[in-house]
Design a protein around this motif. Structure first.
Motif, PDB file in Angstrom:
ATOM      1  N   LEU A 105       6.307 -20.771  -1.181  1.00  0.00           N
ATOM      2  CA  LEU A 105       5.717 -21.134   0.134  1.00  0.00           C
ATOM      3  C   LEU A 105       5.325 -22.658   0.116  1.00  0.00           C
ATOM      4  O   LEU A 105       5.433 -23.248   1.081  1.00  0.00           O
ATOM      5  CB  LEU A 105       4.460 -20.309   0.218  1.00  0.00           C
ATOM      6  N   TRP A 106       4.873 -23.116  -1.196  1.00  0.00           N
ATOM      7  CA  TRP A 106       4.442 -24.534  -1.179  1.00  0.00           C
ATOM      8  C   TRP A 106       5.673 -25.551  -1.041  1.00  0.00           C
ATOM      9  O   TRP A 106       5.510 -26.461  -0.417  1.00  0.00           O
ATOM     10  CB  TRP A 106       3.564 -24.943  -2.522  1.00  0.00           C
ATOM     11  N   ARG A 107       6.601 -25.159  -1.287  1.00  0.00           N
ATOM     12  CA  ARG A 107       8.006 -26.115  -1.548  1.00  0.00           C
ATOM     13  C   ARG A 107       8.804 -26.008  -0.413  1.00  0.00           C
ATOM     14  O   ARG A 107       9.461 -26.876  -0.225  1.00  0.00           O
ATOM     15  CB  ARG A 107       8.549 -25.692  -3.147  1.00  0.00           C
ATOM     16  N   TYR A 108       9.250 -24.940   0.154  1.00  0.00           N
ATOM     17  CA  TYR A 108      10.467 -24.915   0.965  1.00  0.00           C
ATOM     18  C   TYR A 108       9.932 -24.463   2.484  1.00  0.00           C
ATOM     19  O   TYR A 108       8.874 -23.867   2.466  1.00  0.00           O
ATOM     20  CB  TYR A 108      11.286 -23.704   0.274  1.00  0.00           C
ATOM     21  N   HIS A 109      10.733 -24.579   3.295  1.00  0.00           N
ATOM     22  CA  HIS A 109      10.699 -24.391   4.660  1.00  0.00           C
ATOM     23  C   HIS A 109      10.736 -22.760   4.747  1.00  0.00           C
ATOM     24  O   HIS A 109      11.793 -22.130   4.211  1.00  0.00           O
ATOM     25  CB  HIS A 109      11.465 -24.996   5.585  1.00  0.00           C
ATOM     26  N   HIS A 110      10.098 -21.972   5.422  1.00  0.00           N
ATOM     27  CA  HIS A 110      10.160 -20.653   5.633  1.00  0.00           C
ATOM     28  C   HIS A 110      10.114 -20.295   7.329  1.00  0.00           C
ATOM     29  O   HIS A 110       9.529 -20.842   8.073  1.00  0.00           O
ATOM     30  CB  HIS A 110       9.034 -19.851   5.062  1.00  0.00           C
ATOM     31  N   HIS A 111      11.033 -19.185   7.496  1.00  0.00           N
ATOM     32  CA  HIS A 111      10.708 -18.406   8.755  1.00  0.00           C
ATOM     33  C   HIS A 111       9.336 -18.000   8.912  1.00  0.00           C
ATOM     34  O   HIS A 111       8.757 -17.520   8.103  1.00  0.00           O
ATOM     35  CB  HIS A 111      11.873 -17.545   9.167  1.00  0.00           C
ATOM     36  N   PRO A 112       8.619 -18.150  10.131  1.00  0.00           N
ATOM     37  CA  PRO A 112       7.353 -17.577  10.126  1.00  0.00           C
ATOM     38  C   PRO A 112       7.255 -16.070   9.830  1.00  0.00           C
ATOM     39  O   PRO A 112       6.202 -15.671   9.036  1.00  0.00           O
ATOM     40  CB  PRO A 112       6.888 -17.670  11.670  1.00  0.00           C
ATOM     41  N   ARG A 113       8.110 -15.285  10.248  1.00  0.00           N
ATOM     42  CA  ARG A 113       7.967 -13.903   9.673  1.00  0.00           C
ATOM     43  C   ARG A 113       8.248 -13.749   7.916  1.00  0.00           C
ATOM     44  O   ARG A 113       7.686 -12.861   7.427  1.00  0.00           O
ATOM     45  CB  ARG A 113       8.948 -12.987  10.335  1.00  0.00           C
ATOM     46  N   ARG A 114       9.061 -14.595   7.457  1.00  0.00           N
ATOM     47  CA  ARG A 114       9.063 -14.488   6.009  1.00  0.00           C
ATOM     48  C   ARG A 114       7.919 -15.058   5.349  1.00  0.00           C
ATOM     49  O   ARG A 114       7.488 -14.406   4.383  1.00  0.00           O
ATOM     50  CB  ARG A 114      10.363 -15.446   5.487  1.00  0.00           C
ATOM     51  N   ILE A 115       6.976 -15.901   6.015  1.00  0.00           N
ATOM     52  CA  ILE A 115       5.625 -16.031   5.374  1.00  0.00           C
ATOM     53  C   ILE A 115       4.800 -14.817   5.512  1.00  0.00           C
ATOM     54  O   ILE A 115       4.047 -14.716   4.543  1.00  0.00           O
ATOM     55  CB  ILE A 115       5.238 -17.465   6.212  1.00  0.00           C
ATOM     56  N   LEU A 116       4.832 -14.262   6.575  1.00  0.00           N
ATOM     57  CA  LEU A 116       4.189 -12.970   6.894  1.00  0.00           C
ATOM     58  C   LEU A 116       4.592 -12.046   5.724  1.00  0.00           C
ATOM     59  O   LEU A 116       3.666 -11.471   4.879  1.00  0.00           O
ATOM     60  CB  LEU A 116       4.260 -12.513   8.080  1.00  0.00           C
TER      61      LEU A 116
END
Length: 126
Positions: free
Chosen positions: A27-38
């Motif tokens: 989570l700190w290192r890469y870009h994520h899709h907002p739903r993937r963050i969830l």
């Protein structure tokens, strides 16, 4: 066999902690899709809840679970900020492309149901 039984209470929380810290690092290192963050947040929160309900961590190490929760929340905050204010890489690698893709809705529903069941178990169990 007795050696495995002696170290099992130490190994399981360590493995759960490594899993949570690895997700926090992603989570700190890469870009994520907002739903993937969830999805990452729900799955790690479920692991932290299991650690607390089952009593995997000794009561004298109560602060370890709080540090894992703080690390997770900081990772979610950074990933959310990154998703909302910066642009993803133009040519993502395979790993970055996977993290930028939308997760399946069934997976999110499964994570949410499992988290809700765990919450209900905690509330009803006292």
């Amino acid at each position: 066999m007795n050696l495995i039984r002696e170290f099992a209470p130490l190994v399981v929380p360590i493995i759960f902690g490594i899993m949570i810290l690895a997700a926090t690092y992603r989570l700190w290192r890469y870009h994520h899709h907002p739903r993937r963050i969830l999805a990452e947040g729900l799955s790690c929160a479920t692991l932290i809840g299991i650690m607390g309900l089952v009593g995997l961590v000794d009561s004298s190490l109560w602060w370890v679970v709080w540090l894992l929760a703080f690390a997770l929340l900081s990772g979610i905050a950074v990933a959310t900020w990154r998703a909302s204010s910066t642009t993803p890489p133009a040519e993502p690698t395979k790993k970055q492309a996977r993290l930028l893709s939308r997760p399946s809705v069934a997976g999110l529903i499964g994570e949410g149901v499992f988290y809700a069941l765990l919450l209900a178990l905690a509330l009803l169990g006292g």
